[in-house]
Structures are given as C-alpha cells and as structure tokens.
Motif scaffolding. Structure first.
Motif, PDB file in Angstrom:
ATOM      1  N   ALA A 222      36.174   6.171  30.819  1.00  0.00           N
ATOM      2  CA  ALA A 222      36.492   4.905  31.486  1.00  0.00           C
ATOM      3  C   ALA A 222      36.570   5.037  33.003  1.00  0.00           C
ATOM      4  CB  ALA A 222      37.812   4.362  30.952  1.00  0.00           C
ATOM      5  N   ARG A 223      36.491   6.242  33.526  1.00  0.00           N
ATOM      6  CA  ARG A 223      36.619   6.426  34.975  1.00  0.00           C
ATOM      7  C   ARG A 223      35.406   5.876  35.713  1.00  0.00           C
ATOM      8  NH1 ARG A 223      37.634  12.761  35.290  1.00  0.00           N
ATOM      9  NH2 ARG A 223      35.942  12.614  33.772  1.00  0.00           N
ATOM     10  N   VAL A 224      35.626   5.390  36.929  1.00  0.00           N
ATOM     11  CA  VAL A 224      34.515   4.959  37.756  1.00  0.00           C
ATOM     12  C   VAL A 224      33.673   6.174  38.110  1.00  0.00           C
ATOM     13  CG1 VAL A 224      35.742   2.984  38.686  1.00  0.00           C
ATOM     14  CG2 VAL A 224      35.835   5.168  39.894  1.00  0.00           C
ATOM     15  N   PHE A 225      32.427   5.931  38.504  1.00  0.00           N
ATOM     16  CA  PHE A 225      31.508   7.040  38.711  1.00  0.00           C
ATOM     17  C   PHE A 225      31.965   7.957  39.847  1.00  0.00           C
ATOM     18  CE2 PHE A 225      27.345   9.001  39.708  1.00  0.00           C
ATOM     19  CZ  PHE A 225      27.036   9.446  38.431  1.00  0.00           C
ATOM     20  N   ALA A 226      32.552   7.394  40.895  1.00  0.00           N
ATOM     21  CA  ALA A 226      33.042   8.220  42.004  1.00  0.00           C
ATOM     22  C   ALA A 226      34.086   9.221  41.527  1.00  0.00           C
ATOM     23  CB  ALA A 226      33.620   7.338  43.104  1.00  0.00           C
ATOM     24  N   ALA A 227      34.928   8.811  40.587  1.00  0.00           N
ATOM     25  CA  ALA A 227      35.936   9.718  40.045  1.00  0.00           C
ATOM     26  C   ALA A 227      35.293  10.824  39.219  1.00  0.00           C
ATOM     27  CB  ALA A 227      36.931   8.935  39.192  1.00  0.00           C
ATOM     28  N   ARG A 228      34.230  10.508  38.509  1.00  0.00           N
ATOM     29  CA  ARG A 228      33.518  11.533  37.743  1.00  0.00           C
ATOM     30  C   ARG A 228      32.897  12.570  38.677  1.00  0.00           C
ATOM     31  NH1 ARG A 228      30.339   8.275  32.912  1.00  0.00           N
ATOM     32  NH2 ARG A 228      31.846   6.590  32.670  1.00  0.00           N
TER      33      ARG A 228
END
Length: 269
Positions: A222-228
């Motif tokens: 569920a994390r936004v891509f920047a967090a990944r």
C-alpha cells in the motif's frame, strides 16, 4: 592520410578521414565530418553535419548520418552528432544530428536496417536497435540495451541499462534498468533474465535484482512508490546494481514509469 576513396564519391574539403578509411561508390561526406581509422562506408552513404564517427565503423548502403533534425519547429541547421568506436549502421538507417545539445551514441552499437535515431538522443555502449526501431527525440538509452524490431519509443523516454524491449512495442513510459518490457502500449514483465545471463550475471546477483523488483512493483504493497524507492535504498545499501536502478528512478523524468500489468507472479518468470 591513407584513406581509399572511390572516384564516384564526394568528400568535401575540410572532412577528416582517419587511416585506412574506405569510402565506397556514390558516398557523400560533408565538410565538418570526422571519420575514425579503419572505418568503411560500403556505398551510397551520406554523412553530414558536425559529425564525429569513431574508429572501425561499418556503414551500409543508403544510410543517412548526421543530417539535420526532423523537428519541424527547429531550424534546418547543422547540428552535432558523436558516434563511438566499432559501431555498425545497416541499410537505410537514419541518425539525426542534435537540434540542441547534440546526439550522442556510445561504442559497439548496432543499428539494423531502417532503424531511426532522432535528434538529441543519448545512447550508451553496446546498444542494439533491431530492424525498423524508431526513437523519438531526446530518448535516453543505457548500456547493453536491446530493442526488438518494429518498436517505437516516444520522445523523452528513458530505457535503463541491460533492459530488453520486445518487438512491435509502443514505449510511452520509462523502462527501468534490467527490465523486460513489451506490448502496445508497453508494460513491464519483469527482469531481462536472458540478457543478464548472457552477460555473465551470477545467479545470486539476479536474485537480488528479483527481490528489488518485487519490492518496487508488488501490488499488495500500500505504500506510495517514493516510499518503496527509499525502502529499496535502505534494504540494498551498497549493492552496485541496485544503485544503478535507484539512480534511474530518482533522476528527473518527463514520462511515466513503465509498470507491470500482470499479477506479481509474472516478476518471477
């Protein structure tokens, strides 16, 4: 100069030809062209603009190299083009000079018949464009990329190092390094496993890249891509391959990132 020139060819005053260059019948070489030692223009080749071609190039009939950009908004002026050593340019290929900063091509690249490189593209070393591949302006391609026949890449698209793009694809988004993309419009299938193994990547190295791709593209995250991306940097700190991937993902971009359409299991194929 020890170049060999066919009497039917035109080499304008000012052109610089290295030792053992062979210019075959009906070629035209412009005044601001430099061609490296040991290169061969087979026949009916046009090289113009402010073009520098490295050593041992082989250029086949009806190729047009270094001519002005086809950008209709740009003035038809001589732009710059630089091509590295040991490149092969097959029949009917067109490589345009830059309308701005210039078109730059690395070493040991192969451009198969009727492929096209537009203005201000940047290509690394060991890139292969198969027959009728079309690159729009300002496309950037990393080292060791292979693109299948009949594929078109949108302007400003980036394709990362060691990626493979399947034939007849329409590439609208950036393709991450080490990836395998295909389709119209192209989407990501996973890693370019065949290409990586051919280039000697150890299985342990490939497994780390697989884990990185799963972390980036898992649909149940569920994390936004920047967090990944930041999680990738943390979990794979010091890994040189992952650093290449992170540099690509963090670089400024004008196109969206090419992502998977299939379920996450496709990344394991």
């Amino acid at each position: 100069m020890t170049a060999t020139l066919h009497p039917s060819s035109v080499v304008e005053p000012g052109a610089r030809l290295g030792d053992d260059v062979v210019v075959g019948p009906f070629c035209h070489i412009g005044a601001n062209v430099e061609i490296g030692a040991g290169s061969e223009l087979v026949s009916h080749v046009v090289v113009g603009g402010r073009t520098k071609i490295g050593a041992r190039a082989r250029i086949f009939p009806f190729a047009a190299v270094g001519l002005p950009s086809q950008d209709l908004k740009a003035r038809l002026a001589e732009g710059a083009l630089s091509i590295g050593d040991d490149c092969v340019i097959r029949e009917g290929v067109t490589i345009n000079a830059g309308a701005g900063a210039g078109t730059v091509i690395g070493a040991r690249c192969a451009f198969l018949a009727a492929s096209h490189v537009a203005h201000d593209c940047r290509l690394g070393d060991d890139v292969v464009l198969s027959n009728q591949v079309l690159l729009g302006g300002h496309v950037e391609i990393g080292d060791c990329v292979m693109i299948g026949g009949g594929t078109a890449a949108h302007q400003n698209v980036r394709i990362g190092a060691h990626a493979f793009v399947g034939g007849l694809s329409g590439v609208e988004g950036d393709v991450a390094p080490f990836g395998l993309a295909s389709g119209n419009r192209a989407h990501l299938f996973g890693l370019n496993l065949v290409g990586l193994r051919r280039r000697g990547f150890a299985q342990e190295r490939i497994e780390r890249l697989r884990k990185a791709y799963r972390l980036l593209f898992a649909r149940n995250d569920a994390r936004v891509f920047a967090a990944r991306i930041e999680a990738l940097a943390r979990d794979f700190a010091g890994d040189a391959d992952i650093a290449v991937l992170l540099d690509f993902l963090r670089a400024p971009a004008t196109r969206p990132l090419c992502a998977p359409r299939a379920k996450p299991a496709a990344l394991e194929e």
